[in-house]
Motif scaffolding. Structure first.
Motif, PDB file in Angstrom:
ATOM      1  N   PRO A  69     -78.186 -20.553 -15.275  1.00 17.53           N
ATOM      2  CA  PRO A  69     -79.163 -20.989 -14.277  1.00 17.53           C
ATOM      3  C   PRO A  69     -80.175 -19.885 -13.976  1.00 17.53           C
ATOM      4  CG  PRO A  69     -77.086 -20.432 -13.218  1.00 17.53           C
ATOM      5  CD  PRO A  69     -76.853 -20.321 -14.694  1.00 17.53           C
ATOM      6  N   PHE A  70     -81.390 -20.288 -13.624  1.00 14.00           N
ATOM      7  CA  PHE A  70     -82.402 -19.330 -13.187  1.00 14.00           C
ATOM      8  C   PHE A  70     -82.994 -19.807 -11.870  1.00 14.00           C
ATOM      9  CE2 PHE A  70     -85.038 -22.299 -15.735  1.00 14.00           C
ATOM     10  CZ  PHE A  70     -86.042 -22.586 -14.824  1.00 14.00           C
ATOM     11  N   SER A  71     -83.578 -18.879 -11.144  1.00 13.71           N
ATOM     12  CA  SER A  71     -84.299 -19.187  -9.910  1.00 13.71           C
ATOM     13  C   SER A  71     -85.397 -18.141  -9.737  1.00 13.71           C
ATOM     14  CB  SER A  71     -83.351 -19.193  -8.705  1.00 13.71           C
ATOM     15  OG  SER A  71     -82.664 -17.965  -8.587  1.00 13.71           O
ATOM     16  N   ALA A  72     -86.208 -18.295  -8.694  1.00 15.75           N
ATOM     17  CA  ALA A  72     -87.327 -17.385  -8.470  1.00 15.75           C
ATOM     18  C   ALA A  72     -86.840 -15.939  -8.406  1.00 15.75           C
ATOM     19  CB  ALA A  72     -88.045 -17.757  -7.175  1.00 15.75           C
ATOM     20  N   GLY A  73     -87.561 -15.057  -9.087  1.00 14.88           N
ATOM     21  CA  GLY A  73     -87.210 -13.646  -9.106  1.00 14.88           C
ATOM     22  C   GLY A  73     -86.382 -13.225 -10.294  1.00 14.88           C
ATOM     23  N   CYS A  74     -85.898 -14.192 -11.089  1.00 14.44           N
ATOM     24  CA  CYS A  74     -85.087 -13.865 -12.265  1.00 14.44           C
ATOM     25  C   CYS A  74     -85.969 -13.370 -13.414  1.00 14.44           C
ATOM     26  CB  CYS A  74     -84.300 -15.082 -12.739  1.00 14.44           C
ATOM     27  SG  CYS A  74     -82.833 -15.451 -11.753  1.00 14.44           S
ATOM     28  N   ALA A  75     -85.388 -12.516 -14.243  1.00 12.27           N
ATOM     29  CA  ALA A  75     -86.010 -12.071 -15.483  1.00 12.27           C
ATOM     30  C   ALA A  75     -85.237 -12.654 -16.653  1.00 12.27           C
ATOM     31  CB  ALA A  75     -86.016 -10.546 -15.554  1.00 12.27           C
ATOM     32  N   THR A  76     -85.922 -12.858 -17.777  1.00 16.10           N
ATOM     33  CA  THR A  76     -85.252 -13.347 -18.981  1.00 16.10           C
ATOM     34  C   THR A  76     -85.607 -12.441 -20.157  1.00 16.10           C
ATOM     35  OG1 THR A  76     -87.057 -14.879 -19.529  1.00 16.10           O
ATOM     36  CG2 THR A  76     -85.239 -15.734 -18.199  1.00 16.10           C
ATOM     37  N   VAL A  77     -84.649 -12.291 -21.057  1.00 17.83           N
ATOM     38  CA  VAL A  77     -84.813 -11.457 -22.246  1.00 17.83           C
ATOM     39  C   VAL A  77     -84.260 -12.238 -23.426  1.00 17.83           C
ATOM     40  CG1 VAL A  77     -84.284  -9.251 -23.339  1.00 17.83           C
ATOM     41  CG2 VAL A  77     -84.460  -9.390 -20.835  1.00 17.83           C
ATOM     42  N   ILE A  78     -85.129 -12.642 -24.358  1.00 19.14           N
ATOM     43  CA  ILE A  78     -84.692 -13.430 -25.509  1.00 19.14           C
ATOM     44  C   ILE A  78     -85.356 -12.859 -26.752  1.00 19.14           C
ATOM     45  CG2 ILE A  78     -84.584 -15.720 -26.538  1.00 19.14           C
ATOM     46  CD1 ILE A  78     -84.857 -16.841 -23.680  1.00 19.14           C
ATOM     47  N   ASN A  79     -84.525 -12.388 -27.681  1.00 15.14           N
ATOM     48  CA  ASN A  79     -85.108 -11.760 -28.860  1.00 15.14           C
ATOM     49  C   ASN A  79     -85.305 -12.769 -29.991  1.00 15.14           C
ATOM     50  OD1 ASN A  79     -82.656 -12.067 -30.200  1.00 15.14           O
ATOM     51  ND2 ASN A  79     -82.369  -9.883 -30.596  1.00 15.14           N
ATOM     52  N   GLU A  80     -85.706 -12.237 -31.142  1.00 20.09           N
ATOM     53  CA  GLU A  80     -86.083 -13.094 -32.259  1.00 20.09           C
ATOM     54  C   GLU A  80     -84.902 -13.778 -32.936  1.00 20.09           C
ATOM     55  OE1 GLU A  80     -85.530  -8.846 -33.692  1.00 20.09           O
ATOM     56  OE2 GLU A  80     -86.439  -9.858 -31.967  1.00 20.09           O
ATOM     57  N   GLU A 125     -72.007 -12.455 -25.614  1.00 24.60           N
ATOM     58  CA  GLU A 125     -71.704 -11.887 -24.298  1.00 24.60           C
ATOM     59  C   GLU A 125     -72.930 -11.312 -23.605  1.00 24.60           C
ATOM     60  OE1 GLU A 125     -68.727 -12.369 -23.104  1.00 24.60           O
ATOM     61  OE2 GLU A 125     -68.146 -13.309 -24.999  1.00 24.60           O
ATOM     62  N   PHE A 126     -74.097 -11.423 -24.224  1.00 28.15           N
ATOM     63  CA  PHE A 126     -75.315 -10.857 -23.642  1.00 28.15           C
ATOM     64  C   PHE A 126     -75.926 -11.847 -22.662  1.00 28.15           C
ATOM     65  CE2 PHE A 126     -79.926  -9.961 -23.708  1.00 28.15           C
ATOM     66  CZ  PHE A 126     -79.902  -8.619 -23.330  1.00 28.15           C
ATOM     67  N   ALA A 127     -76.184 -11.398 -21.445  1.00 25.96           N
ATOM     68  CA  ALA A 127     -76.776 -12.252 -20.408  1.00 25.96           C
ATOM     69  C   ALA A 127     -78.296 -12.226 -20.534  1.00 25.96           C
ATOM     70  CB  ALA A 127     -76.345 -11.784 -19.029  1.00 25.96           C
ATOM     71  N   ASN A 128     -78.875 -13.315 -21.019  1.00 20.27           N
ATOM     72  CA  ASN A 128     -80.325 -13.372 -21.206  1.00 20.27           C
ATOM     73  C   ASN A 128     -81.084 -13.592 -19.912  1.00 20.27           C
ATOM     74  OD1 ASN A 128     -78.848 -14.793 -23.660  1.00 20.27           O
ATOM     75  ND2 ASN A 128     -80.675 -13.798 -24.488  1.00 20.27           N
ATOM     76  N   ARG A 177     -74.464  -6.436 -25.678  1.00 20.28           N
ATOM     77  CA  ARG A 177     -75.513  -6.487 -26.691  1.00 20.28           C
ATOM     78  C   ARG A 177     -74.923  -6.724 -28.079  1.00 20.28           C
ATOM     79  NH1 ARG A 177     -76.169  -1.911 -24.130  1.00 20.28           N
ATOM     80  NH2 ARG A 177     -75.855  -0.644 -25.998  1.00 20.28           N
ATOM     81  N   ARG A 178     -75.562  -7.591 -28.808  1.00 20.80           N
ATOM     82  CA  ARG A 178     -75.318  -7.878 -30.224  1.00 20.80           C
ATOM     83  C   ARG A 178     -73.843  -7.936 -30.584  1.00 20.80           C
ATOM     84  NH1 ARG A 178     -77.758  -4.851 -35.613  1.00 20.80           N
ATOM     85  NH2 ARG A 178     -77.527  -6.640 -36.969  1.00 20.80           N
ATOM     86  N   SER A 179     -73.225  -9.061 -30.231  1.00 18.92           N
ATOM     87  CA  SER A 179     -71.847  -9.240 -30.661  1.00 18.92           C
ATOM     88  C   SER A 179     -71.817  -9.284 -32.181  1.00 18.92           C
ATOM     89  CB  SER A 179     -71.268 -10.524 -30.053  1.00 18.92           C
ATOM     90  OG  SER A 179     -71.376 -11.596 -30.904  1.00 18.92           O
TER      91      SER A 179
END
Length: 293
Positions: A69-80, A125-128, A177-179
C-alpha cells in the motif's frame, strides 16, 4: 513506444516494456502524473530506475509478487528488473512525481562507484514502497528532488546531482536488496505476469485456477506449479494478500468502514477478513486505521 510481446494469450494482460529516453547531456527526466482509479491491466518495466514520490492519495503498488500500500508522503524505488503497476484507491486519484535517472551517467566520477548501481535495488525481500515514518530521510530527499525538478532554481543541475547521490547512498543501505533468485526467476515471472495483472483488475471477484491459467496460456497444473516455484506461494495466498493490501489502502480513508473495505476487497465475511488482515499486516483492521484517524 511500448513494446508488447507477441503470443496467443489475451493481449490485454501481457507485460509491456516501456523504454524511457533520457537526455544525453543530463540523463534525468522528471514527470508528474495523476493516477486515476481505473484498473491498470498491464504490468510493465522500464529500462532504468524509476523514483516516485506520492504528493496525495492512496492505493497499492504491485511489483511482481509484492503488493504494497502507498499513501501521501511515500517514496517508491523500482529498478529496471521488476515488472510493476499502480492502482489508486477506488473512487479517488493520487498525485505523483516519477523521476527517471541514470545515476552513473548523471554523476560520473564517484569515490564509491558501486553506490550508483541500480541493479541491486530489487528482490523478493526489497521494499519498493517506503513510508515516511519508517524512512523519513529518503522520503524527504525524494520530495526535495521532485520540487526542485518542478521549479528549477540557480545551480539546478548541481542540486539534482547532489540529491541523487545522497539518495543512492541511502538506498544502498536498505535491507533485502537483490535476492539471489532475481535473475533466474525473471522468465517465469514474465510468463505469469498476465495472471498478476488479471488479479489486479479482478481481485474482488471469484477467481479460480482455470481463469488465471487461461490468461497465461497454461494448463491448470502447469500454472499452479509454475506460480508456486516463481513466487513461493499459491495463487490463493497471493490473491488473499492482494485483497488485504487493497483493503489496507481503503482503511486509510476514514470514509470507509471496516465492513466496506472488506467487501470492496472481495472478502465474503468480516470474520475471514479480520483473520487474514491480522495474519498479513500484524494488527487488526481497526488498529491499522488508527494512525489515520
Amino acid at each position: 513506444m511500448h513494446k508488447r510481446p507477441h503470443s496467443g494469450r489475451d493481449a490485454r494482460y501481457q507485460p509491456l516494456h516501456a523504454p524511457i529516453t533520457l537526455p544525453e547531456d543530463f540523463p534525468f527526466r522528471p514527470t508528474y502524473h495523476v493516477q486515476k482509479d481505473e484498473p491498470i491491466t498491464t504490468l510493465h518495466r522500464h529500462d532504468g530506475i524509476e523514483l516516485g514520490y506520492c504528493f496525495s492519495g492512496s492505493g497499492v503498488f504491485v511489483v511482481e509478487d509484492k503488493v504494497m500500500p502507498f499513501s501521501a508522503g511515500c517514496a517508491t524505488v523500482i529498478n529496471e528488473r521488476e515488472l510493476h503497476l499502480a492502482q489508486s484507491t477506488p473512487g479517488t486519484e493520487s498525485s505523483w512525481a516519477f523521476l527517471y535517472v541514470d545515476p552513473a551517467r548523471l554523476i560520473g566520477a564517484c569515490d564509491e562507484p558501486l553506490l550508483l548501481s541500480t541493479t541491486e535495488l530489487c528482490g523478493r525481500e526489497f521494499a519498493n514502497v517506503l513510508a515516511p515514518d519508517a524512512h523519513p530521510t529518503i522520503c524527504a530527499l525524494l520530495r526535495e528532488l521532485a520540487d526542485e525538478s518542478r521549479e528549477p532554481g540557480e545551480g539546478h543541475r548541481s542540486v539534482v546531482r547532489g540529491l541523487v547521490l545522497s539518495l543512492m547512498a541511502r538506498l544502498h543501505r536498505l535491507p533485502g536488496r537483490r535476492s539471489g533468485d532475481t535473475s533466474s526467476r525473471a522468465p517465469s515471472l514474465q510468463r505469469l505476469a498476465p495472471a498478476l495483472a488479471y488479479i489486479g483488475s479482478h481481485y474482488a471477484e471469484e477467481l479460480g485456477i482455470p481463469t488465471l491459467a487461461r490468461v497465461c496460456a497454461m494448463s491448470g497444473t502447469h500454472f499452479r506449479r509454475s506460480f508456486g516455484a516463481a513466487l513461493g506461494q499459491t495463487p490463493k495466498e497471493y490473491l488473499t494478500r492482494f485483497r488485504v493490501q487493497k483493503a489496507a489502502s481503503l482503511l486509510r480513508d476514514p470514509r470507509h468502514s471496516v465492513l466496506e473495505a472488506s467487501l470492496s476487497a472481495g472478502f465474503q465475511s468480516l470474520s475471514a477478513f479480520n483473520r487474514h488482515f491480522r495474519a498479513i499486516m500484524g494488527v487488526s483492521p481497526r488498529e491499522w486505521r488508527r494512525p489515520a484517524a
